[in-house]
Motif scaffolding. Sequence first.
Motif, PDB file in Angstrom:
ATOM      1  N   ARG A   4      -2.040  21.933   2.477  1.00 48.17           N
ATOM      2  CA  ARG A   4      -1.552  22.272   3.824  1.00 48.17           C
ATOM      3  C   ARG A   4      -2.529  23.195   4.530  1.00 48.17           C
ATOM      4  NH1 ARG A   4       4.267  24.411   4.198  1.00 48.17           N
ATOM      5  NH2 ARG A   4       4.118  23.598   6.306  1.00 48.17           N
ATOM      6  N   LEU A   5      -3.021  24.193   3.815  1.00 43.84           N
ATOM      7  CA  LEU A   5      -3.955  25.152   4.387  1.00 43.84           C
ATOM      8  C   LEU A   5      -5.276  24.485   4.761  1.00 43.84           C
ATOM      9  CD1 LEU A   5      -4.396  28.105   5.115  1.00 43.84           C
ATOM     10  CD2 LEU A   5      -5.112  28.505   2.756  1.00 43.84           C
ATOM     11  N   ALA A   6      -5.775  23.603   3.903  1.00 43.29           N
ATOM     12  CA  ALA A   6      -7.032  22.904   4.184  1.00 43.29           C
ATOM     13  C   ALA A   6      -6.925  22.051   5.440  1.00 43.29           C
ATOM     14  CB  ALA A   6      -7.429  22.032   2.988  1.00 43.29           C
ATOM     15  N   LYS A   7      -5.829  21.305   5.569  1.00 45.59           N
ATOM     16  CA  LYS A   7      -5.655  20.454   6.754  1.00 45.59           C
ATOM     17  C   LYS A   7      -5.497  21.299   8.011  1.00 45.59           C
ATOM     18  CE  LYS A   7      -2.394  17.825   4.817  1.00 45.59           C
ATOM     19  NZ  LYS A   7      -1.409  16.727   4.688  1.00 45.59           N
ATOM     20  N   LEU A   8      -4.752  22.381   7.907  1.00 45.50           N
ATOM     21  CA  LEU A   8      -4.555  23.254   9.062  1.00 45.50           C
ATOM     22  C   LEU A   8      -5.871  23.890   9.497  1.00 45.50           C
ATOM     23  CD1 LEU A   8      -2.670  24.678  11.044  1.00 45.50           C
ATOM     24  CD2 LEU A   8      -2.279  26.427   9.292  1.00 45.50           C
ATOM     25  N   MET A   9      -6.637  24.407   8.549  1.00 47.83           N
ATOM     26  CA  MET A   9      -7.916  25.037   8.888  1.00 47.83           C
ATOM     27  C   MET A   9      -8.893  24.009   9.464  1.00 47.83           C
ATOM     28  SD  MET A   9      -8.338  27.741   5.772  1.00 47.83           S
ATOM     29  CE  MET A   9      -9.810  28.513   6.418  1.00 47.83           C
ATOM     30  N   ALA A  10      -8.896  22.807   8.918  1.00 52.76           N
ATOM     31  CA  ALA A  10      -9.768  21.761   9.462  1.00 52.76           C
ATOM     32  C   ALA A  10      -9.377  21.446  10.903  1.00 52.76           C
ATOM     33  CB  ALA A  10      -9.698  20.501   8.600  1.00 52.76           C
ATOM     34  N   MET A  11      -8.070  21.399  11.163  1.00 51.69           N
ATOM     35  CA  MET A  11      -7.576  21.081  12.507  1.00 51.69           C
ATOM     36  C   MET A  11      -7.955  22.161  13.516  1.00 51.69           C
ATOM     37  SD  MET A  11      -5.688  19.330  14.746  1.00 51.69           S
ATOM     38  CE  MET A  11      -4.571  18.248  13.920  1.00 51.69           C
ATOM     39  N   ILE A  12      -7.618  23.413  13.225  1.00 48.59           N
ATOM     40  CA  ILE A  12      -7.800  24.434  14.246  1.00 48.59           C
ATOM     41  C   ILE A  12      -9.150  25.127  14.205  1.00 48.59           C
ATOM     42  CG2 ILE A  12      -5.318  24.836  14.408  1.00 48.59           C
ATOM     43  CD1 ILE A  12      -5.821  27.541  13.034  1.00 48.59           C
ATOM     44  N   CYS A  13      -9.843  25.077  13.078  1.00 40.53           N
ATOM     45  CA  CYS A  13     -11.125  25.775  12.974  1.00 40.53           C
ATOM     46  C   CYS A  13     -12.327  24.851  13.106  1.00 40.53           C
ATOM     47  CB  CYS A  13     -11.200  26.535  11.654  1.00 40.53           C
ATOM     48  SG  CYS A  13      -9.958  27.823  11.473  1.00 40.53           S
ATOM     49  N   VAL A  14     -12.134  23.559  12.883  1.00 42.34           N
ATOM     50  CA  VAL A  14     -13.256  22.621  12.958  1.00 42.34           C
ATOM     51  C   VAL A  14     -13.023  21.555  14.029  1.00 42.34           C
ATOM     52  CG1 VAL A  14     -14.682  20.976  11.674  1.00 42.34           C
ATOM     53  CG2 VAL A  14     -13.785  23.014  10.523  1.00 42.34           C
ATOM     54  N   ARG A  15     -11.905  20.849  13.935  1.00 40.80           N
ATOM     55  CA  ARG A  15     -11.680  19.726  14.844  1.00 40.80           C
ATOM     56  C   ARG A  15     -11.639  20.161  16.307  1.00 40.80           C
ATOM     57  NH1 ARG A  15      -8.001  14.513  15.165  1.00 40.80           N
ATOM     58  NH2 ARG A  15      -8.768  13.932  17.203  1.00 40.80           N
ATOM     59  N   ASN A  16     -10.896  21.157  16.635  1.00 41.32           N
ATOM     60  CA  ASN A  16     -10.756  21.580  18.033  1.00 41.32           C
ATOM     61  C   ASN A  16     -11.868  22.550  18.436  1.00 41.32           C
ATOM     62  OD1 ASN A  16      -8.469  20.009  18.318  1.00 41.32           O
ATOM     63  ND2 ASN A  16      -7.098  21.648  17.724  1.00 41.32           N
ATOM     64  N   THR A  17     -13.108  22.122  18.220  1.00 36.91           N
ATOM     65  CA  THR A  17     -14.286  22.920  18.575  1.00 36.91           C
ATOM     66  C   THR A  17     -15.245  22.037  19.369  1.00 36.91           C
ATOM     67  OG1 THR A  17     -15.496  22.282  16.576  1.00 36.91           O
ATOM     68  CG2 THR A  17     -14.102  24.248  16.410  1.00 36.91           C
ATOM     69  N   GLY A  18     -16.493  22.460  19.442  1.00 40.78           N
ATOM     70  CA  GLY A  18     -17.524  21.678  20.109  1.00 40.78           C
ATOM     71  C   GLY A  18     -17.756  20.323  19.473  1.00 40.78           C
TER      72      GLY A  18
END
Length: 128
Positions: free
Chosen positions: A12-26
Motif C-alpha cells: 500500500r505504501l509503495a503504490k501510494l508513494m509512487a502515485m503522489i511522489c513520482v506519478r504526479n510530477t514532471g
Amino acid sequence: MKPVDEERIAARLAKLMAMICVRNTGIEKLHAGTVPVSHTGDCSDVFITDADGRQIPWPDASHIDDDQMRSLMRQIVDRLYTFHLKVDDQEFRDHLDRWLTVAERWDEPKLDEAFLATNTGGEAKLPR
C-alpha cells in the motif's frame, strides 16, 4: 507483526508513494504528447528526424535531456522528503487517504530482484 501484514502495508505504501511522489510530477509532461504509430509494436520502425536531418531510431533516441532529468529527480526527492516528514500530520494523512483509493487499484507490487542484486554485491555499480 506478521510477515503477511508487513507485505500488505509495504504494498500500500509503495503504490501510494509512487502515485503522489513520482506519478504526479514532471513525468506527466514526458508522458503527454502524441504517441508514434508502430507497426512492429516495439517502435523499431519509428524514426525521429533531428534539426541536422539525422534519422534516429525511436528506441535509440533520448526522450529526456539532462536538465529535465535533474529537474524531475529534484521534484521526486522533494516529494519523498515531504512525504517522510509529514506522514504523521493528520491533515496530510487525510490527503494521502484520498490518493490511496486510486493507488489501490494498481497492480500489486513484487520484489525487484535486479534492485536487490545491486544492493547485495551484485554486478551493478554506482555512478561516479
